[in-house]
Scaffold this motif. Structure first.
Motif, PDB file in Angstrom:
ATOM      1  N   VAL A 348       0.831  -1.199   0.000  1.00 28.21           N
ATOM      2  CA  VAL A 348       0.000   0.000   0.000  1.00 28.21           C
ATOM      3  C   VAL A 348       0.870   1.255   0.000  1.00 28.21           C
ATOM      4  CG1 VAL A 348      -1.577   1.339   1.476  1.00 28.21           C
ATOM      5  CG2 VAL A 348      -2.003  -1.098   1.058  1.00 28.21           C
ATOM      6  N   GLU A 349       1.974   1.206   0.749  1.00 28.00           N
ATOM      7  CA  GLU A 349       2.817   2.395   0.890  1.00 28.00           C
ATOM      8  C   GLU A 349       3.916   2.491  -0.161  1.00 28.00           C
ATOM      9  OE1 GLU A 349       2.451   3.404   5.611  1.00 28.00           O
ATOM     10  OE2 GLU A 349       4.029   1.985   5.029  1.00 28.00           O
ATOM     11  N   ASP A 350       4.069   1.465  -0.981  1.00 29.86           N
ATOM     12  CA  ASP A 350       5.090   1.462  -2.031  1.00 29.86           C
ATOM     13  C   ASP A 350       4.780   2.559  -3.049  1.00 29.86           C
ATOM     14  OD1 ASP A 350       6.740   0.941  -4.241  1.00 29.86           O
ATOM     15  OD2 ASP A 350       6.615  -1.231  -3.977  1.00 29.86           O
ATOM     16  N   PRO A 351       5.726   3.485  -3.301  1.00 32.33           N
ATOM     17  CA  PRO A 351       5.477   4.551  -4.283  1.00 32.33           C
ATOM     18  C   PRO A 351       5.123   4.031  -5.667  1.00 32.33           C
ATOM     19  CG  PRO A 351       7.445   5.026  -2.993  1.00 32.33           C
ATOM     20  CD  PRO A 351       7.047   3.616  -2.651  1.00 32.33           C
ATOM     21  N   ALA A 352       5.576   2.820  -5.998  1.00 33.58           N
ATOM     22  CA  ALA A 352       5.272   2.252  -7.318  1.00 33.58           C
ATOM     23  C   ALA A 352       3.841   1.758  -7.415  1.00 33.58           C
ATOM     24  CB  ALA A 352       6.236   1.099  -7.609  1.00 33.58           C
ATOM     25  N   ASP A 353       3.131   1.684  -6.296  1.00 26.57           N
ATOM     26  CA  ASP A 353       1.730   1.248  -6.270  1.00 26.57           C
ATOM     27  C   ASP A 353       1.534  -0.061  -7.035  1.00 26.57           C
ATOM     28  OD1 ASP A 353      -0.999   1.267  -5.775  1.00 26.57           O
ATOM     29  OD2 ASP A 353      -1.474   2.701  -7.367  1.00 26.57           O
ATOM     30  N   PRO A 354       2.173  -1.144  -6.588  1.00 24.73           N
ATOM     31  CA  PRO A 354       2.147  -2.393  -7.358  1.00 24.73           C
ATOM     32  C   PRO A 354       0.773  -3.020  -7.499  1.00 24.73           C
ATOM     33  CG  PRO A 354       3.110  -2.753  -5.183  1.00 24.73           C
ATOM     34  CD  PRO A 354       2.991  -1.275  -5.362  1.00 24.73           C
ATOM     35  N   LEU A 355      -0.173  -2.678  -6.643  1.00 24.34           N
ATOM     36  CA  LEU A 355      -1.526  -3.227  -6.761  1.00 24.34           C
ATOM     37  C   LEU A 355      -2.498  -2.255  -7.433  1.00 24.34           C
ATOM     38  CD1 LEU A 355      -1.886  -4.990  -3.282  1.00 24.34           C
ATOM     39  CD2 LEU A 355      -0.984  -5.901  -5.431  1.00 24.34           C
ATOM     40  N   GLY A 356      -1.981  -1.142  -7.914  1.00 24.35           N
ATOM     41  CA  GLY A 356      -2.828  -0.205  -8.653  1.00 24.35           C
ATOM     42  C   GLY A 356      -3.929   0.408  -7.824  1.00 24.35           C
ATOM     43  N   ILE A 357      -3.646   0.690  -6.561  1.00 26.62           N
ATOM     44  CA  ILE A 357      -4.686   1.235  -5.681  1.00 26.62           C
ATOM     45  C   ILE A 357      -5.169   2.597  -6.174  1.00 26.62           C
ATOM     46  CG2 ILE A 357      -5.185   1.968  -3.311  1.00 26.62           C
ATOM     47  CD1 ILE A 357      -3.076  -0.108  -2.420  1.00 26.62           C
ATOM     48  N   ASP A 358      -4.276   3.348  -6.814  1.00 28.98           N
ATOM     49  CA  ASP A 358      -4.679   4.657  -7.345  1.00 28.98           C
ATOM     50  C   ASP A 358      -5.695   4.538  -8.478  1.00 28.98           C
ATOM     51  OD1 ASP A 358      -3.117   6.137  -5.604  1.00 28.98           O
ATOM     52  OD2 ASP A 358      -1.383   6.176  -6.945  1.00 28.98           O
ATOM     53  N   ASP A 359      -5.848   3.338  -9.028  1.00 28.51           N
ATOM     54  CA  ASP A 359      -6.776   3.126 -10.144  1.00 28.51           C
ATOM     55  C   ASP A 359      -7.893   2.175  -9.713  1.00 28.51           C
ATOM     56  OD1 ASP A 359      -7.904   3.116 -12.700  1.00 28.51           O
ATOM     57  OD2 ASP A 359      -6.652   1.453 -13.390  1.00 28.51           O
ATOM     58  N   LEU A 360      -8.739   2.632  -8.810  1.00 30.73           N
ATOM     59  CA  LEU A 360      -9.897   1.832  -8.411  1.00 30.73           C
ATOM     60  C   LEU A 360     -11.125   2.702  -8.162  1.00 30.73           C
ATOM     61  CD1 LEU A 360     -10.761  -1.153  -7.679  1.00 30.73           C
ATOM     62  CD2 LEU A 360     -10.662  -0.364  -5.311  1.00 30.73           C
ATOM     63  N   VAL A 361     -10.947   3.811  -7.463  1.00 29.09           N
ATOM     64  CA  VAL A 361     -12.079   4.654  -7.101  1.00 29.09           C
ATOM     65  C   VAL A 361     -12.601   5.372  -8.347  1.00 29.09           C
ATOM     66  CG1 VAL A 361     -12.860   6.597  -5.699  1.00 29.09           C
ATOM     67  CG2 VAL A 361     -11.180   4.976  -4.783  1.00 29.09           C
ATOM     68  N   THR A 362     -13.874   5.152  -8.622  1.00 27.51           N
ATOM     69  CA  THR A 362     -14.512   5.834  -9.761  1.00 27.51           C
ATOM     70  C   THR A 362     -15.401   6.982  -9.314  1.00 27.51           C
ATOM     71  OG1 THR A 362     -16.266   4.164  -9.716  1.00 27.51           O
ATOM     72  CG2 THR A 362     -14.453   3.825 -11.279  1.00 27.51           C
ATOM     73  N   HIS A 363     -15.849   6.955  -8.055  1.00 29.07           N
ATOM     74  CA  HIS A 363     -16.750   7.990  -7.551  1.00 29.07           C
ATOM     75  C   HIS A 363     -16.340   8.346  -6.131  1.00 29.07           C
ATOM     76  CE1 HIS A 363     -19.006   6.240 -10.856  1.00 29.07           C
ATOM     77  NE2 HIS A 363     -19.801   7.288 -10.852  1.00 29.07           N
ATOM     78  N   ARG A 364     -16.014   9.627  -5.924  1.00 26.63           N
ATOM     79  CA  ARG A 364     -15.702  10.140  -4.589  1.00 26.63           C
ATOM     80  C   ARG A 364     -16.667  11.292  -4.333  1.00 26.63           C
ATOM     81  NH1 ARG A 364     -10.929  10.543  -5.359  1.00 26.63           N
ATOM     82  NH2 ARG A 364      -9.996   8.870  -4.114  1.00 26.63           N
ATOM     83  N   VAL A 365     -17.589  11.102  -3.373  1.00 27.92           N
ATOM     84  CA  VAL A 365     -18.683  12.057  -3.197  1.00 27.92           C
ATOM     85  C   VAL A 365     -18.912  12.335  -1.720  1.00 27.92           C
ATOM     86  CG1 VAL A 365     -19.814  11.236  -5.308  1.00 27.92           C
ATOM     87  CG2 VAL A 365     -20.479  10.268  -3.096  1.00 27.92           C
ATOM     88  N   PRO A 366     -19.598  13.434  -1.391  1.00 31.90           N
ATOM     89  CA  PRO A 366     -19.947  13.698   0.010  1.00 31.90           C
ATOM     90  C   PRO A 366     -20.906  12.634   0.545  1.00 31.90           C
ATOM     91  CG  PRO A 366     -20.188  15.676  -1.339  1.00 31.90           C
ATOM     92  CD  PRO A 366     -19.991  14.538  -2.282  1.00 31.90           C
ATOM     93  N   LEU A 367     -20.900  12.461   1.866  1.00 33.21           N
ATOM     94  CA  LEU A 367     -21.766  11.477   2.506  1.00 33.21           C
ATOM     95  C   LEU A 367     -23.227  11.682   2.139  1.00 33.21           C
ATOM     96  CD1 LEU A 367     -22.078   9.174   4.629  1.00 33.21           C
ATOM     97  CD2 LEU A 367     -22.283  10.965   6.369  1.00 33.21           C
TER      98      LEU A 367
END
Length: 391
Positions: A348-367
């Motif tokens: 999770v903390e690897d700068p290379a993001d080996p699991l592609g965590i930065d490419d999963l969230v499609t919608h970030r919205v208020p509660l």
């Protein structure tokens, strides 16, 4: 505070509710900074309503900042940034010591015959207020609240609450040989991570999903994908020398496409008076089994099917003759988050993001937009794959 509450079958709303408070000296209270909608939440939305009360707070994928600390808490202090696993476990009982935190003997629900308490997940699992809220009480906080760094954005840590460890456990349970091929049924959030974890561990991965946007996301991470067509079983075998994958992760569960009869039965049961609906669910309830049956058919003889998707049927017809004849192993269960999270944290903390965590969230919205996002996520509209709510 404001929180997302259950109001009835396929009806949720954000309401004002009392703030959580310290109830035991081992508690902390956090201010939630991010919380996610899980595929399992959809089971509450339209199937498991009889086990919920109007006003119950939903959600089990939160993280945030510690605001209050119980007198017996030793590892946390006000201001710490923490991720909260969906499982509430004590950390010291027989089951916790074996790594089976979902079977914690301290929070186990013996009156309903179920495992450990879970946030926001019905009376079957303790009726514990969930994390789709501005604040959350965290029991046994020294064991359950995982302190994390302050540099990375929330989404890099948030999925340690559930879907990353769930996917990791799913792949581990698939018991692949070093040169094994992993099949993944379903490319929702858990399926996306299971496929990427398989690739990270050096396996060829073939995934099946009917939604083009989900297949496209997986393909960006080196995953071979197939549409859910009538000939998908034949195509899986053609791609694996006629044998099928060595192990398959079913990341769909009881709300699979197909099985219209089971789908109607699930919906109809949810409309019964609660007492009758509970009886039906716990004695004759059935799941939509299309994903499981595909996995059992497609997996190689001698292989393993790993269930990460949730099943809740009490009378599911399972093809035991086929399973016995093929000499299959079936592994399953809620994720023992605490067992895996330290292993996953460096990724999770690897700068290379080996699991592609930065490419999963499609919608970030208020509660406040949570009710409409439940509907969009359920219907797989607007390219929706993963929703993060910001209280």
């Amino acid at each position: 505070m404001r929180a997302l509450t259950y109001q009835g079958t396929m009806k949720v709303s954000v309401e004002e509710v009392p703030d959580p408070v310290i109830q035991e000296p081992t508690d902390v209270v956090i201010r939630v900074t991010s919380t996610a909608i899980c595929g399992s939440d959809l089971h509450l939305y339209d199937v498991l309503g009889p086990f919920l009360d109007k006003g119950d707070i939903l959600g089990h994928e939160p993280m945030g900042i510690v605001e209050q600390v119980g007198s017996a808490v030793t590892r946390l202090q006000v201001g710490d940034r923490v991720v909260i696993p969906f499982v509430i476990a004590c950390g010291h009982c027989h089951m916790c010591q074996r790594g089976l935190t979902t079977q914690c003997e301290t929070t186990q629900n013996r009156d309903t015959g179920t495992g450990a308490d879970l946030y926001g997940y019905t009376e079957l699992y303790g009726s514990i207020p969930g994390g789709q809220a501005e604040k959350l009480r965290v029991p046994f906080a020294d064991f359950n609240a995982q302190k994390v760094g302050t540099e990375l954005p929330d989404h890099r840590y948030l999925f340690l609450s559930d879907i990353l460890p769930t996917a990791w456990q799913g792949v581990q349970y698939a018991e692949l040989p070093d040169d094994g091929v992993l099949g993944v049924i379903g490319l929702g959030p858990v399926g996306q991570f299971a496929a990427r974890i398989g690739r990270h561990l050096g396996h060829r991965v073939i995934a099946v999903d009917p939604v083009p946007e989900r297949r496209a996301m997986a393909e960006r991470h080196g995953i071979e994908t197939l549409d859910l067509t009538d000939d998908v079983l034949d195509r899986l075998r053609e791609l694996t020398d006629g044998r099928g994958p060595h192990g398959i992760v079913d990341a769909v569960g009881m709300e699979a496409h197909g099985n219209p009869g089971a789908a109607f039965a699930q919906f109809a049961a949810g409309l019964l008076p609660d007492a009758l609906a509970k009886k039906a669910a716990t004695t004759v309830g059935v799941d939509r089994l299309a994903a499981l049956l595909l996995a059992l058919d497609a997996v190689q003889r001698g292989g393993t099917v790993s269930l990460s998707g949730v099943y809740a049927g009490a009378a599911d017809p399972v093809p035991f003759m086929t399973m016995f004849d093929k000499q299959l192993t079936l592994r399953m269960g809620q994720c023992n988050v605490h067992r895996w999270r330290d292993e996953i944290l460096p990724l999770v903390e690897d700068p290379a993001d080996p699991l592609g965590i930065d490419d999963l969230v499609t919608h970030r919205v208020p509660l406040d937009q949570a009710p409409e996002m439940y509907e969009i996520f359920k219907k797989k509209e607007d390219g929706c794959i993963k929703v993060v709510l910001v209280p």
